[in-house]
Design a protein around this motif. Structure first.
Motif, PDB file in Angstrom:
ATOM      1  N   ILE A   1       0.855  -1.189   0.000  1.00  0.00           N
ATOM      2  CA  ILE A   1       0.000   0.000   0.000  1.00  0.00           C
ATOM      3  C   ILE A   1       0.891   1.239   0.000  1.00  0.00           C
ATOM      4  CG2 ILE A   1      -1.662   1.325   1.383  1.00  0.00           C
ATOM      5  CD1 ILE A   1      -2.704  -1.420   2.382  1.00  0.00           C
ATOM      6  N   ILE A   2       0.519   2.194  -0.820  1.00  0.00           N
ATOM      7  CA  ILE A   2       1.240   3.461  -0.876  1.00  0.00           C
ATOM      8  C   ILE A   2       0.659   4.385   0.187  1.00  0.00           C
ATOM      9  CG2 ILE A   2       1.720   5.492  -2.304  1.00  0.00           C
ATOM     10  CD1 ILE A   2       1.256   3.528  -4.758  1.00  0.00           C
ATOM     11  N   VAL A   3       1.521   5.042   0.942  1.00  0.00           N
ATOM     12  CA  VAL A   3       1.079   6.013   1.947  1.00  0.00           C
ATOM     13  C   VAL A   3       1.632   7.372   1.560  1.00  0.00           C
ATOM     14  CG1 VAL A   3       1.179   6.706   4.376  1.00  0.00           C
ATOM     15  CG2 VAL A   3       0.986   4.289   3.780  1.00  0.00           C
ATOM     16  N   ASP A   4       0.760   8.360   1.598  1.00  0.00           N
ATOM     17  CA  ASP A   4       1.171   9.730   1.326  1.00  0.00           C
ATOM     18  C   ASP A   4       0.600  10.610   2.430  1.00  0.00           C
ATOM     19  OD1 ASP A   4       2.326  11.872   0.010  1.00  0.00           O
ATOM     20  OD2 ASP A   4       0.749  12.032  -1.498  1.00  0.00           O
ATOM     21  N   TYR A   5       1.270  11.685   2.710  1.00  0.00           N
ATOM     22  CA  TYR A   5       0.839  12.617   3.752  1.00  0.00           C
ATOM     23  C   TYR A   5       0.422  13.916   3.067  1.00  0.00           C
ATOM     24  CZ  TYR A   5       2.865   9.125   6.751  1.00  0.00           C
ATOM     25  OH  TYR A   5       3.138   7.936   7.382  1.00  0.00           O
ATOM     26  N   ILE A   6      -0.813  14.329   3.334  1.00  0.00           N
ATOM     27  CA  ILE A   6      -1.396  15.458   2.610  1.00  0.00           C
ATOM     28  C   ILE A   6      -1.936  16.508   3.587  1.00  0.00           C
ATOM     29  CG2 ILE A   6      -1.984  14.039   0.607  1.00  0.00           C
ATOM     30  CD1 ILE A   6      -4.926  14.053   1.696  1.00  0.00           C
ATOM     31  N   PRO A   7      -2.119  17.735   3.117  1.00  0.00           N
ATOM     32  CA  PRO A   7      -2.691  18.786   3.982  1.00  0.00           C
ATOM     33  C   PRO A   7      -4.211  18.817   3.896  1.00  0.00           C
ATOM     34  CG  PRO A   7      -1.923  19.749   1.957  1.00  0.00           C
ATOM     35  CD  PRO A   7      -1.591  18.274   1.879  1.00  0.00           C
ATOM     36  N   GLY A   8      -4.831  17.706   4.199  1.00  0.00           N
ATOM     37  CA  GLY A   8      -6.293  17.629   4.140  1.00  0.00           C
ATOM     38  C   GLY A   8      -6.773  16.370   4.823  1.00  0.00           C
TER      39      GLY A   8
ATOM     40  N   GLU B   1      -8.424   3.497  -4.198  1.00  0.00           N
ATOM     41  CA  GLU B   1      -7.820   2.499  -5.072  1.00  0.00           C
ATOM     42  C   GLU B   1      -7.786   3.085  -6.471  1.00  0.00           C
ATOM     43  OE1 GLU B   1      -8.644  -1.773  -4.074  1.00  0.00           O
ATOM     44  OE2 GLU B   1     -10.347  -0.823  -3.062  1.00  0.00           O
ATOM     45  N   VAL B   2      -6.591   3.103  -7.049  1.00  0.00           N
ATOM     46  CA  VAL B   2      -6.396   3.619  -8.397  1.00  0.00           C
ATOM     47  C   VAL B   2      -5.826   2.473  -9.220  1.00  0.00           C
ATOM     48  CG1 VAL B   2      -5.256   5.352  -9.822  1.00  0.00           C
ATOM     49  CG2 VAL B   2      -5.971   5.939  -7.482  1.00  0.00           C
ATOM     50  N   GLY B   3      -6.668   1.913 -10.062  1.00  0.00           N
ATOM     51  CA  GLY B   3      -6.243   0.730 -10.796  1.00  0.00           C
ATOM     52  C   GLY B   3      -5.982  -0.395  -9.811  1.00  0.00           C
ATOM     53  N   SER B   4      -4.789  -0.928  -9.869  1.00  0.00           N
ATOM     54  CA  SER B   4      -4.433  -2.021  -8.954  1.00  0.00           C
ATOM     55  C   SER B   4      -3.670  -1.522  -7.726  1.00  0.00           C
ATOM     56  CB  SER B   4      -3.596  -3.060  -9.703  1.00  0.00           C
ATOM     57  OG  SER B   4      -2.387  -2.472 -10.155  1.00  0.00           O
ATOM     58  N   HIS B   5      -3.592  -0.221  -7.554  1.00  0.00           N
ATOM     59  CA  HIS B   5      -2.843   0.352  -6.437  1.00  0.00           C
ATOM     60  C   HIS B   5      -3.779   0.852  -5.333  1.00  0.00           C
ATOM     61  CE1 HIS B   5       0.815   0.176  -8.761  1.00  0.00           C
ATOM     62  NE2 HIS B   5       0.194   0.782  -9.760  1.00  0.00           N
ATOM     63  N   SER B   6      -3.429   0.533  -4.106  1.00  0.00           N
ATOM     64  CA  SER B   6      -4.142   1.060  -2.944  1.00  0.00           C
ATOM     65  C   SER B   6      -3.297   2.179  -2.354  1.00  0.00           C
ATOM     66  CB  SER B   6      -4.348  -0.035  -1.897  1.00  0.00           C
ATOM     67  OG  SER B   6      -5.162  -1.059  -2.421  1.00  0.00           O
ATOM     68  N   ILE B   7      -3.953   3.300  -2.090  1.00  0.00           N
ATOM     69  CA  ILE B   7      -3.255   4.471  -1.562  1.00  0.00           C
ATOM     70  C   ILE B   7      -4.006   4.967  -0.329  1.00  0.00           C
ATOM     71  CG2 ILE B   7      -2.454   6.815  -2.050  1.00  0.00           C
ATOM     72  CD1 ILE B   7      -2.733   6.033  -5.086  1.00  0.00           C
ATOM     73  N   ILE B   8      -3.263   5.183   0.736  1.00  0.00           N
ATOM     74  CA  ILE B   8      -3.839   5.810   1.921  1.00  0.00           C
ATOM     75  C   ILE B   8      -3.160   7.162   2.081  1.00  0.00           C
ATOM     76  CG2 ILE B   8      -4.088   5.717   4.433  1.00  0.00           C
ATOM     77  CD1 ILE B   8      -4.292   2.674   4.191  1.00  0.00           C
ATOM     78  N   MET B   9      -3.984   8.207   2.065  1.00  0.00           N
ATOM     79  CA  MET B   9      -3.494   9.565   2.242  1.00  0.00           C
ATOM     80  C   MET B   9      -3.863  10.003   3.650  1.00  0.00           C
ATOM     81  SD  MET B   9      -4.503  11.069  -1.482  1.00  0.00           S
ATOM     82  CE  MET B   9      -5.876   9.970  -1.794  1.00  0.00           C
ATOM     83  N   LEU B  10      -2.850  10.371   4.410  1.00  0.00           N
ATOM     84  CA  LEU B  10      -3.052  10.755   5.798  1.00  0.00           C
ATOM     85  C   LEU B  10      -2.832  12.249   5.980  1.00  0.00           C
ATOM     86  CD1 LEU B  10      -1.177   7.789   7.503  1.00  0.00           C
ATOM     87  CD2 LEU B  10      -3.657   8.111   7.312  1.00  0.00           C
ATOM     88  N   ASN B  11      -3.673  12.844   6.795  1.00  0.00           N
ATOM     89  CA  ASN B  11      -3.558  14.257   7.102  1.00  0.00           C
ATOM     90  C   ASN B  11      -2.224  14.499   7.810  1.00  0.00           C
ATOM     91  OD1 ASN B  11      -3.713  16.764   8.500  1.00  0.00           O
ATOM     92  ND2 ASN B  11      -5.943  16.699   8.393  1.00  0.00           N
ATOM     93  N   ASN B  12      -1.388  15.325   7.197  1.00  0.00           N
ATOM     94  CA  ASN B  12      -0.044  15.543   7.737  1.00  0.00           C
ATOM     95  C   ASN B  12      -0.001  16.440   8.967  1.00  0.00           C
ATOM     96  OD1 ASN B  12      -0.435  18.057   6.579  1.00  0.00           O
ATOM     97  ND2 ASN B  12       1.161  17.829   5.040  1.00  0.00           N
TER      98      ASN B  12
ATOM     99  N   GLN C   1      -2.668   9.749  13.228  1.00  0.00           N
ATOM    100  CA  GLN C   1      -2.335   9.213  11.906  1.00  0.00           C
ATOM    101  C   GLN C   1      -2.401   7.690  11.922  1.00  0.00           C
ATOM    102  OE1 GLN C   1       1.455  10.932  10.854  1.00  0.00           O
ATOM    103  NE2 GLN C   1       0.491  12.735   9.950  1.00  0.00           N
ATOM    104  N   TRP C   2      -1.902   7.055  12.979  1.00  0.00           N
ATOM    105  CA  TRP C   2      -1.937   5.596  13.103  1.00  0.00           C
ATOM    106  C   TRP C   2      -3.390   5.093  13.114  1.00  0.00           C
ATOM    107  CZ3 TRP C   2      -0.241   1.117  12.238  1.00  0.00           C
ATOM    108  CH2 TRP C   2      -0.513   0.002  13.035  1.00  0.00           C
ATOM    109  N   GLN C   3      -4.224   5.750  13.890  1.00  0.00           N
ATOM    110  CA  GLN C   3      -5.627   5.366  13.979  1.00  0.00           C
ATOM    111  C   GLN C   3      -6.341   5.582  12.642  1.00  0.00           C
ATOM    112  OE1 GLN C   3      -5.559   6.782  18.590  1.00  0.00           O
ATOM    113  NE2 GLN C   3      -7.302   7.466  17.412  1.00  0.00           N
ATOM    114  N   GLU C   4      -6.059   6.680  11.977  1.00  0.00           N
ATOM    115  CA  GLU C   4      -6.693   6.939  10.682  1.00  0.00           C
ATOM    116  C   GLU C   4      -6.163   5.994   9.604  1.00  0.00           C
ATOM    117  OE1 GLU C   4      -7.406  10.894   9.364  1.00  0.00           O
ATOM    118  OE2 GLU C   4      -8.449  11.385  11.236  1.00  0.00           O
ATOM    119  N   PHE C   5      -4.891   5.628   9.697  1.00  0.00           N
ATOM    120  CA  PHE C   5      -4.341   4.635   8.778  1.00  0.00           C
ATOM    121  C   PHE C   5      -5.155   3.338   8.879  1.00  0.00           C
ATOM    122  CE2 PHE C   5      -1.535   0.911   8.190  1.00  0.00           C
ATOM    123  CZ  PHE C   5      -1.167   1.097   6.861  1.00  0.00           C
ATOM    124  N   ALA C   6      -5.397   2.886  10.093  1.00  0.00           N
ATOM    125  CA  ALA C   6      -6.161   1.655  10.309  1.00  0.00           C
ATOM    126  C   ALA C   6      -7.591   1.793   9.788  1.00  0.00           C
ATOM    127  CB  ALA C   6      -6.166   1.293  11.788  1.00  0.00           C
ATOM    128  N   HIS C   7      -8.206   2.943  10.031  1.00  0.00           N
ATOM    129  CA  HIS C   7      -9.568   3.183   9.567  1.00  0.00           C
ATOM    130  C   HIS C   7      -9.637   3.137   8.035  1.00  0.00           C
ATOM    131  CE1 HIS C   7     -13.625   5.035   9.975  1.00  0.00           C
ATOM    132  NE2 HIS C   7     -13.318   5.531   8.784  1.00  0.00           N
TER     133      HIS C   7
END
Length: 140
Positions: free
Chosen positions: A22-29, A35-46, A53-59
């Motif tokens: 899983i791809i993780v990115d940190y964003i200002p939001g 899911e984009v195509g075959s990729h799963s992405i979790i964007m976490l509020n930076n 962040q850990w709790q939201e990652f799990a959610h």
């Protein structure tokens, strides 16, 4: 267990994401999982604390693993069910029962909350909810 995580010290966003592909990115939001195509992405509020962040990652991971499609086009009640499911999953994921049972929890709930917070790097409210859930499972 399937990804080789068996100790609280291994409960780490980057480690788990890498092992799960899983791809993780940190964003200002707001945090979100997509899911984009075959990729799963979790964007976490930076701007969140590491515990949040850990709790939201799990959610968000719960949504990726258990739900499909665009949640925002679902009927309100079904969307609320998915949110409840993801929140419930997050409690178990962030504080696994297999690890919680190995901890000698103090008799005082406040002290137990502090120990769970320190061990699993979660917020007080989250630790309290998981402890309540744990004791309800054991005694009822």
């Amino acid at each position: 267990m399937k990804i080789g995580v068996s100790r609280p010290a291994e409960l780490d966003i980057e480690l788990i994401a890498a092992r799960m592909g899983i791809i993780v990115d940190y964003i200002p939001g707001p945090s979100k999982g997509v899911e984009v195509g075959s990729h799963s992405i979790i964007m976490l509020n930076n701007s969140l604390s590491p515990a949040l962040q850990w709790q939201e990652f799990a959610h968000e991971l719960a949504h990726i693993l258990r739900h499909s499609g665009n949640q925002y086009i679902l009927p309100h009640d079904f969307r609320m069910l998915q949110e409840w499911q993801a929140s419930h999953f997050a409690l178990y994921f962030c504080i696994p029962g297999s690890m919680l049972q190995d901890i000698d929890l103090p008799n005082s709930k406040q002290e137990a909350i502090l120990k769970v917070m320190d061990t699993f790097h979660v917020t007080p409210t989250f630790a309290s909810a998981r402890i309540d859930q744990w004791f309800n499972h054991i005694f009822f």
